[in-house]
Design a protein around this motif. Structure first.
Motif, PDB file in Angstrom:
ATOM      1  N   VAL A 219       0.858  -1.186   0.000  1.00 28.16           N
ATOM      2  CA  VAL A 219       0.000   0.000   0.000  1.00 28.16           C
ATOM      3  C   VAL A 219       0.894   1.235   0.000  1.00 28.16           C
ATOM      4  CG1 VAL A 219      -1.857   1.227   1.168  1.00 28.16           C
ATOM      5  CG2 VAL A 219      -1.749  -1.275   1.292  1.00 28.16           C
ATOM      6  N   THR A 220       0.868   1.986  -1.103  1.00 23.25           N
ATOM      7  CA  THR A 220       1.637   3.227  -1.208  1.00 23.25           C
ATOM      8  C   THR A 220       0.664   4.398  -1.249  1.00 23.25           C
ATOM      9  OG1 THR A 220       1.672   3.461  -3.630  1.00 23.25           O
ATOM     10  CG2 THR A 220       3.270   1.945  -2.650  1.00 23.25           C
ATOM     11  N   ASN A 221       1.197   5.590  -1.274  1.00 24.33           N
ATOM     12  CA  ASN A 221       0.348   6.780  -1.367  1.00 24.33           C
ATOM     13  C   ASN A 221      -0.351   6.883  -2.718  1.00 24.33           C
ATOM     14  OD1 ASN A 221       0.989   7.639   1.246  1.00 24.33           O
ATOM     15  ND2 ASN A 221       2.764   8.807   0.546  1.00 24.33           N
ATOM     16  N   GLU A 222       0.123   6.113  -3.697  1.00 23.59           N
ATOM     17  CA  GLU A 222      -0.470   6.138  -5.040  1.00 23.59           C
ATOM     18  C   GLU A 222      -1.472   5.020  -5.271  1.00 23.59           C
ATOM     19  OE1 GLU A 222      -0.006   8.461  -7.252  1.00 23.59           O
ATOM     20  OE2 GLU A 222       1.507   9.577  -6.130  1.00 23.59           O
ATOM     21  N   GLY A 223      -1.586   4.082  -4.318  1.00 24.00           N
ATOM     22  CA  GLY A 223      -2.526   2.979  -4.501  1.00 24.00           C
ATOM     23  C   GLY A 223      -1.944   1.664  -4.018  1.00 24.00           C
ATOM     24  N   GLU A 224      -2.578   0.573  -4.410  1.00 28.29           N
ATOM     25  CA  GLU A 224      -2.170  -0.765  -3.973  1.00 28.29           C
ATOM     26  C   GLU A 224      -1.428  -1.504  -5.079  1.00 28.29           C
ATOM     27  OE1 GLU A 224      -5.523  -2.953  -2.554  1.00 28.29           O
ATOM     28  OE2 GLU A 224      -5.706  -1.763  -0.713  1.00 28.29           O
ATOM     29  N   ILE A 225      -0.444  -2.302  -4.657  1.00 27.34           N
ATOM     30  CA  ILE A 225       0.331  -3.137  -5.565  1.00 27.34           C
ATOM     31  C   ILE A 225       0.240  -4.575  -5.070  1.00 27.34           C
ATOM     32  CG2 ILE A 225       2.610  -3.587  -6.553  1.00 27.34           C
ATOM     33  CD1 ILE A 225       3.336  -0.691  -5.602  1.00 27.34           C
ATOM     34  N   PHE A 226      -0.163  -5.469  -5.948  1.00 24.50           N
ATOM     35  CA  PHE A 226      -0.199  -6.888  -5.599  1.00 24.50           C
ATOM     36  C   PHE A 226       0.110  -7.692  -6.847  1.00 24.50           C
ATOM     37  CE2 PHE A 226      -4.416  -5.261  -6.466  1.00 24.50           C
ATOM     38  CZ  PHE A 226      -4.887  -6.104  -7.457  1.00 24.50           C
ATOM     39  N   PHE A 227       0.547  -8.913  -6.654  1.00 30.11           N
ATOM     40  CA  PHE A 227       0.923  -9.724  -7.805  1.00 30.11           C
ATOM     41  C   PHE A 227      -0.306 -10.225  -8.554  1.00 30.11           C
ATOM     42  CE2 PHE A 227       1.524 -13.784  -9.878  1.00 30.11           C
ATOM     43  CZ  PHE A 227       2.521 -13.440 -10.783  1.00 30.11           C
ATOM     44  N   HIS A 228      -0.233 -10.133  -9.876  1.00 30.49           N
ATOM     45  CA  HIS A 228      -1.233 -10.705 -10.771  1.00 30.49           C
ATOM     46  C   HIS A 228      -0.565 -10.847 -12.132  1.00 30.49           C
ATOM     47  CE1 HIS A 228      -4.821 -11.065 -13.314  1.00 30.49           C
ATOM     48  NE2 HIS A 228      -5.450 -11.436 -12.221  1.00 30.49           N
ATOM     49  N   PRO A 229      -0.861 -11.907 -12.881  1.00 31.37           N
ATOM     50  CA  PRO A 229      -0.229 -12.061 -14.205  1.00 31.37           C
ATOM     51  C   PRO A 229      -0.534 -10.927 -15.176  1.00 31.37           C
ATOM     52  CG  PRO A 229      -1.242 -14.116 -13.496  1.00 31.37           C
ATOM     53  CD  PRO A 229      -1.679 -13.062 -12.517  1.00 31.37           C
ATOM     54  N   ASN A 230      -1.633 -10.198 -14.954  1.00 24.51           N
ATOM     55  CA  ASN A 230      -1.977  -9.050 -15.789  1.00 24.51           C
ATOM     56  C   ASN A 230      -1.962  -9.412 -17.269  1.00 24.51           C
ATOM     57  OD1 ASN A 230      -2.380  -7.164 -13.642  1.00 24.51           O
ATOM     58  ND2 ASN A 230      -0.173  -7.100 -13.362  1.00 24.51           N
ATOM     59  N   THR A 231      -1.206  -8.657 -18.074  1.00 23.14           N
ATOM     60  CA  THR A 231      -1.224  -8.864 -19.528  1.00 23.14           C
ATOM     61  C   THR A 231      -0.561 -10.164 -19.955  1.00 23.14           C
ATOM     62  OG1 THR A 231       0.830  -7.603 -19.778  1.00 23.14           O
ATOM     63  CG2 THR A 231      -1.244  -6.377 -19.961  1.00 23.14           C
ATOM     64  N   ALA A 232       0.169 -10.811 -19.065  1.00 21.94           N
ATOM     65  CA  ALA A 232       0.844 -12.062 -19.436  1.00 21.94           C
ATOM     66  C   ALA A 232      -0.153 -13.121 -19.888  1.00 21.94           C
ATOM     67  CB  ALA A 232       1.670 -12.585 -18.259  1.00 21.94           C
ATOM     68  N   HIS A 233      -1.335 -13.126 -19.289  1.00 21.07           N
ATOM     69  CA  HIS A 233      -2.350 -14.121 -19.663  1.00 21.07           C
ATOM     70  C   HIS A 233      -2.699 -14.019 -21.148  1.00 21.07           C
ATOM     71  CE1 HIS A 233      -5.989 -16.646 -19.120  1.00 21.07           C
ATOM     72  NE2 HIS A 233      -6.459 -15.864 -20.070  1.00 21.07           N
ATOM     73  N   LEU A 234      -3.061 -12.821 -21.595  1.00 18.27           N
ATOM     74  CA  LEU A 234      -3.449 -12.631 -22.994  1.00 18.27           C
ATOM     75  C   LEU A 234      -2.262 -12.823 -23.928  1.00 18.27           C
ATOM     76  CD1 LEU A 234      -5.517 -11.878 -25.136  1.00 18.27           C
ATOM     77  CD2 LEU A 234      -5.022  -9.468 -24.672  1.00 18.27           C
ATOM     78  N   ARG A 235      -1.094 -12.362 -23.531  1.00 17.94           N
ATOM     79  CA  ARG A 235       0.086 -12.487 -24.382  1.00 17.94           C
ATOM     80  C   ARG A 235       0.472 -13.945 -24.593  1.00 17.94           C
ATOM     81  NH1 ARG A 235       4.332  -8.600 -21.626  1.00 17.94           N
ATOM     82  NH2 ARG A 235       5.661  -9.304 -23.361  1.00 17.94           N
ATOM     83  N   ILE A 236       0.384 -14.749 -23.541  1.00 17.65           N
ATOM     84  CA  ILE A 236       0.686 -16.173 -23.680  1.00 17.65           C
ATOM     85  C   ILE A 236      -0.384 -16.862 -24.527  1.00 17.65           C
ATOM     86  CG2 ILE A 236       0.774 -18.342 -22.378  1.00 17.65           C
ATOM     87  CD1 ILE A 236       2.374 -16.826 -20.247  1.00 17.65           C
ATOM     88  N   LYS A 237      -1.635 -16.453 -24.367  1.00 17.19           N
ATOM     89  CA  LYS A 237      -2.704 -16.990 -25.216  1.00 17.19           C
ATOM     90  C   LYS A 237      -2.397 -16.693 -26.684  1.00 17.19           C
ATOM     91  CE  LYS A 237      -7.716 -16.731 -25.987  1.00 17.19           C
ATOM     92  NZ  LYS A 237      -8.974 -16.095 -25.537  1.00 17.19           N
ATOM     93  N   ASN A 238      -1.948 -15.476 -26.964  1.00 17.35           N
ATOM     94  CA  ASN A 238      -1.606 -15.113 -28.341  1.00 17.35           C
ATOM     95  C   ASN A 238      -0.448 -15.951 -28.865  1.00 17.35           C
ATOM     96  OD1 ASN A 238      -3.582 -13.143 -28.461  1.00 17.35           O
ATOM     97  ND2 ASN A 238      -2.197 -11.464 -27.922  1.00 17.35           N
ATOM     98  N   LEU A 239       0.564 -16.166 -28.029  1.00 12.28           N
ATOM     99  CA  LEU A 239       1.699 -16.988 -28.452  1.00 12.28           C
ATOM    100  C   LEU A 239       1.264 -18.417 -28.751  1.00 12.28           C
ATOM    101  CD1 LEU A 239       4.492 -15.732 -26.017  1.00 12.28           C
ATOM    102  CD2 LEU A 239       4.521 -15.552 -28.516  1.00 12.28           C
TER     103      LEU A 239
ATOM    104  N   LEU B 271       6.403  -5.914 -11.850  1.00 10.60           N
ATOM    105  CA  LEU B 271       5.360  -6.836 -11.410  1.00 10.60           C
ATOM    106  C   LEU B 271       5.408  -8.179 -12.138  1.00 10.60           C
ATOM    107  CD1 LEU B 271       2.395  -4.347 -10.936  1.00 10.60           C
ATOM    108  CD2 LEU B 271       3.732  -5.497  -9.168  1.00 10.60           C
ATOM    109  N   GLY B 272       6.352  -8.330 -13.060  1.00 12.26           N
ATOM    110  CA  GLY B 272       6.662  -9.660 -13.566  1.00 12.26           C
ATOM    111  C   GLY B 272       5.999 -10.120 -14.844  1.00 12.26           C
ATOM    112  N   SER B 273       5.161  -9.313 -15.483  1.00 11.00           N
ATOM    113  CA  SER B 273       4.448  -9.782 -16.679  1.00 11.00           C
ATOM    114  C   SER B 273       5.399 -10.185 -17.798  1.00 11.00           C
ATOM    115  CB  SER B 273       3.481  -8.705 -17.191  1.00 11.00           C
ATOM    116  OG  SER B 273       2.408  -8.539 -16.307  1.00 11.00           O
ATOM    117  N   ASP B 274       6.397  -9.347 -18.078  1.00 10.84           N
ATOM    118  CA  ASP B 274       7.348  -9.683 -19.141  1.00 10.84           C
ATOM    119  C   ASP B 274       8.109 -10.962 -18.815  1.00 10.84           C
ATOM    120  OD1 ASP B 274       6.736  -7.564 -20.839  1.00 10.84           O
ATOM    121  OD2 ASP B 274       8.287  -6.251 -20.035  1.00 10.84           O
ATOM    122  N   SER B 275       8.511 -11.114 -17.553  1.00 13.47           N
ATOM    123  CA  SER B 275       9.266 -12.304 -17.165  1.00 13.47           C
ATOM    124  C   SER B 275       8.444 -13.576 -17.356  1.00 13.47           C
ATOM    125  CB  SER B 275       9.710 -12.192 -15.705  1.00 13.47           C
ATOM    126  OG  SER B 275      10.607 -11.124 -15.521  1.00 13.47           O
ATOM    127  N   ILE B 276       7.157 -13.510 -17.062  1.00 17.67           N
ATOM    128  CA  ILE B 276       6.288 -14.679 -17.242  1.00 17.67           C
ATOM    129  C   ILE B 276       6.198 -15.050 -18.710  1.00 17.67           C
ATOM    130  CG2 ILE B 276       3.946 -15.579 -16.963  1.00 17.67           C
ATOM    131  CD1 ILE B 276       3.678 -13.697 -14.530  1.00 17.67           C
TER     132      ILE B 276
END
Length: 260
Positions: A62-82, A109-114
């Motif tokens: 929790v920062t002053n700009e909002g919350e950060i938590f792990f989620h695959p985010n765009t990695a899901h769609l990108r892997i589907k495309n691959l 947050l790890g999306s590219d690494s995934i």
């Protein structure tokens, strides 16, 4: 990490208190009782700007700009495309193949690494570096425990090795040609939009510009190429010697490549 404390939700579930103790110990942070205090009140009491909150047995920054938590985010769609043979801009720019060894110098947050991990497969290896130890620990925990996704995405994230370190220090200790590709996704010198979804992570991000010495080390370590993602209109590509390999007329980001 004086600017952090660790706490739980008001009514912690299951093993949240044990998990909070583990994070506090691993990161050498102060663990404080939540009681019934609002998070903003805890920040004032302990004179910190950020809180590592264990909520529903998962870490949330929790920062002053909002919350950060792990989620695959765009990695899901990108892997589907691959999987459908549609390609991926990063994978295509770096010409990443099954069996490659990738050094991702800017985990975030790890999306590219995934996505990289999916592309290199079980015979390859992705090592991801993150200078902020709290962010590194939260993403490491997420990649090991997040399960609400498809098997290809989950298997890819489980294989990523995360190291909490400054990428320049790490690169200096790498052998020549020890990775196939070295990748940088630094904070853009000019943000694309102030309302970007990346805003919550900005207080924790490494805001330094990528330095030519780091690029030289990356070129020494990379067998095939060094890749950087930046704002399409950025002058960083020219300053650091990258040739733009991907970036359409209407794209807000581009990938630059230095071939070895």
């Amino acid at each position: 990490m004086k600017n952090f404390i660790v706490t739980t939700a008001r009514k912690p579930k299951n093993d949240s208190e044990i998990l909070a103790e583990t994070f506090a110990k691993n990161l050498n942070l102060k663990l404080v009782p939540r009681a019934d205090f609002p998070l903003d009140t805890l920040k004032k009491i302990y004179n910190v700007e950020n809180i590592l909150l264990i909520r529903n047995n998962f870490p949330v920054i929790v920062t002053n700009e909002g919350e950060i938590f792990f989620h695959p985010n765009t990695a899901h769609l990108r892997i589907k495309n691959l999987r459908q043979g549609l390609g991926d801009r990063l994978i295509d720019a770096a010409k990443i193949q099954a069996g490659d060894k990738i050094l991702d110098c800017t985990l975030g947050l790890g999306s590219d690494s995934i996505v990289e991990s999916f592309a290199v497969g079980i015979e390859g290896k992705v090592t991801a570096l993150e200078i902020n130890p709290v962010l590194a620990e939260v993403v490491r925990y997420g990649m090991k425990n997040f399960s609400d996704d498809t098997p290809p995405v989950i298997e890819a994230m489980r294989r990523v090795e995360i190291v909490a370190v400054d990428y320049f220090d790490y690169l200096k200790n790498c052998a020549e040609n020890s990775f196939d590709v070295v990748y940088f996704d630094p904070m853009f010198r000019h943000a694309i939009t102030k309302s970007s979804g990346i805003n919550p992570i900005r207080p924790l991000a490494d805001n330094r510009a990528l330095e030519i010495d780091s690029v030289r080390e990356a070129c020494r370590v990379a067998r095939r190429c060094v890749v950087m993602k930046e704002n399409s209109r950025s002058t960083e590509f020219a300053r650091l010697g990258f040739k733009i390999a991907d970036g359409g007329k209407y794209s807000s980001i581009s990938f630059g490549v230095i071939d070895n």
